[in-house]
Design a protein around this motif. Structure first.
Motif, PDB file in Angstrom:
ATOM      1  N   ARG A   1      -4.592   4.192  -7.019  1.00 15.81           N
ATOM      2  CA  ARG A   1      -5.250   5.499  -7.050  1.00 15.81           C
ATOM      3  C   ARG A   1      -6.688   5.372  -6.578  1.00 15.81           C
ATOM      4  O   ARG A   1      -7.371   4.394  -6.887  1.00 15.81           O
TER       5      ARG A   1
ATOM      6  N   LEU B   1     -11.645   2.717  -7.327  1.00 14.71           N
ATOM      7  CA  LEU B   1     -10.370   2.189  -6.859  1.00 14.71           C
ATOM      8  C   LEU B   1      -9.620   1.603  -8.043  1.00 14.71           C
ATOM      9  O   LEU B   1     -10.122   0.698  -8.716  1.00 14.71           O
TER      10      LEU B   1
ATOM     11  N   TYR C   1      -6.609  -0.582  -9.439  1.00 14.68           N
ATOM     12  CA  TYR C   1      -5.715  -1.654  -9.011  1.00 14.68           C
ATOM     13  C   TYR C   1      -4.633  -1.910 -10.060  1.00 14.68           C
ATOM     14  O   TYR C   1      -4.823  -1.654 -11.259  1.00 14.68           O
TER      15      TYR C   1
ATOM     16  N   LYS D   1      -5.868   1.679   0.534  1.00 14.02           N
ATOM     17  CA  LYS D   1      -4.587   1.375  -0.112  1.00 14.02           C
ATOM     18  C   LYS D   1      -3.850   0.257   0.620  1.00 14.02           C
ATOM     19  O   LYS D   1      -3.160  -0.553   0.005  1.00 14.02           O
TER      20      LYS D   1
ATOM     21  N   VAL E   1      -4.034  -1.101  -4.442  1.00 18.31           N
ATOM     22  CA  VAL E   1      -4.704   0.096  -4.938  1.00 18.31           C
ATOM     23  C   VAL E   1      -3.659   1.170  -5.216  1.00 18.31           C
ATOM     24  O   VAL E   1      -2.871   1.529  -4.338  1.00 18.31           O
TER      25      VAL E   1
ATOM     26  N   LYS F   1      -6.183   5.797   3.070  1.00 14.83           N
ATOM     27  CA  LYS F   1      -5.035   5.035   3.556  1.00 14.83           C
ATOM     28  C   LYS F   1      -5.416   3.584   3.847  1.00 14.83           C
ATOM     29  O   LYS F   1      -4.671   2.659   3.542  1.00 14.83           O
TER      30      LYS F   1
END
Length: 232
Positions: free
Chosen positions: A225, A155, A157, A218, A223, A215
């Motif tokens: 990517r 993840l 950030y 995120k 996040v 989803k």
């Protein structure tokens, strides 16, 4: 040799049945996008039928081979099919795929040999049982014993202080277990300063909807990517 001599008509009928038997099982494997599909299974079944016919025909045709062993070639087929089965097995990190397809290749070779030997009822029964195993037991197994794969979840950030607890909460909601967590500071700068990367070694069930998971992750934090990689 006991029984009536095998005729050319018998040979053609048995080869045709072996061909059909291979197509039936191969169709099921092809529907699941396996490496060995219709053509592979049909070739193996037809070839095994032909070799079994050859085992029967040689002692029948040649006077000097009346006391020969019709099972000798068949035994070599059983050994040789292992090489093709090994080619269907693929290792992806800690996961191994293709074992069922390798087993289906071995079974379809046995079905072909049974057809070649004239054991039509036994061959039909084995074919039916194989389809039950591949189709019905597959659904049963997935329902009661869902499988999972080990993945590396990354993840990315925008900030240098990732919300680890929020990410873990989302994963728990999807039934995903994190085995290890690692925070890496990124060299790239975002709006809030240097970003960071959260690496999690996770076990993801095969039934997980990865798009919904992405989803949810995120939405739980900053996040930018998400990457899911095989763990080698």
């Amino acid at each position: 040799m006991h029984g009536e001599p095998i005729t050319e008509i018998d040979m053609l009928i048995r080869l045709g049945l072996g061909f059909i038997a291979g197509i039936i099982v191969g169709f099921e494997r092809a529907s699941r996008r396996q490496v060995a599909g219709i053509r592979t299974h049909a070739l193996i079944s037809t070839g095994a039928t032909l070799l079994m016919l050859l085992s029967i025909w040689l002692p029948q045709e040649y006077i000097g081979l009346k006391n020969g062993d019709p099972g000798r070639i068949a035994a070599q087929v059983v050994s040789g099919i292992g090489f093709l089965g090994a080619g269907a097995i693929i290792r992806l990190g800690n996961n191994i795929r293709g074992l069922t397809t390798a087993a289906s290749l071995w079974v379809i070779a046995a079905v072909g040999m049974a057809i070649g030997a004239g054991m039509f009822i036994a061959a039909a029964a084995a074919e039916l049982l194989s389809l039950i195993i591949l189709i019905m037991l597959d659904k049963f197994e997935k329902q009661f014993f869902p499988s999972a794969r080990n993945k590396m979840l990354e993840l990315n950030y925008t900030n240098s202080n990732p919300s680890t607890e929020e990410a873990l909460e989302v994963l728990r909601g999807f039934g995903i277990r994190a085995q290890s967590i690692d925070v890496v500071q990124s060299t790239r700068k975002g709006k809030e300063g240097k970003g960071s990367k959260l690496r999690l070694f996770v076990t993801i069930p095969d039934t997980t909807d990865l798009s919904k998971l992405a989803k949810a992750l995120k939405a739980a934090g900053d996040v930018v990517r998400i990457e899911i990689k095989e763990k080698y």
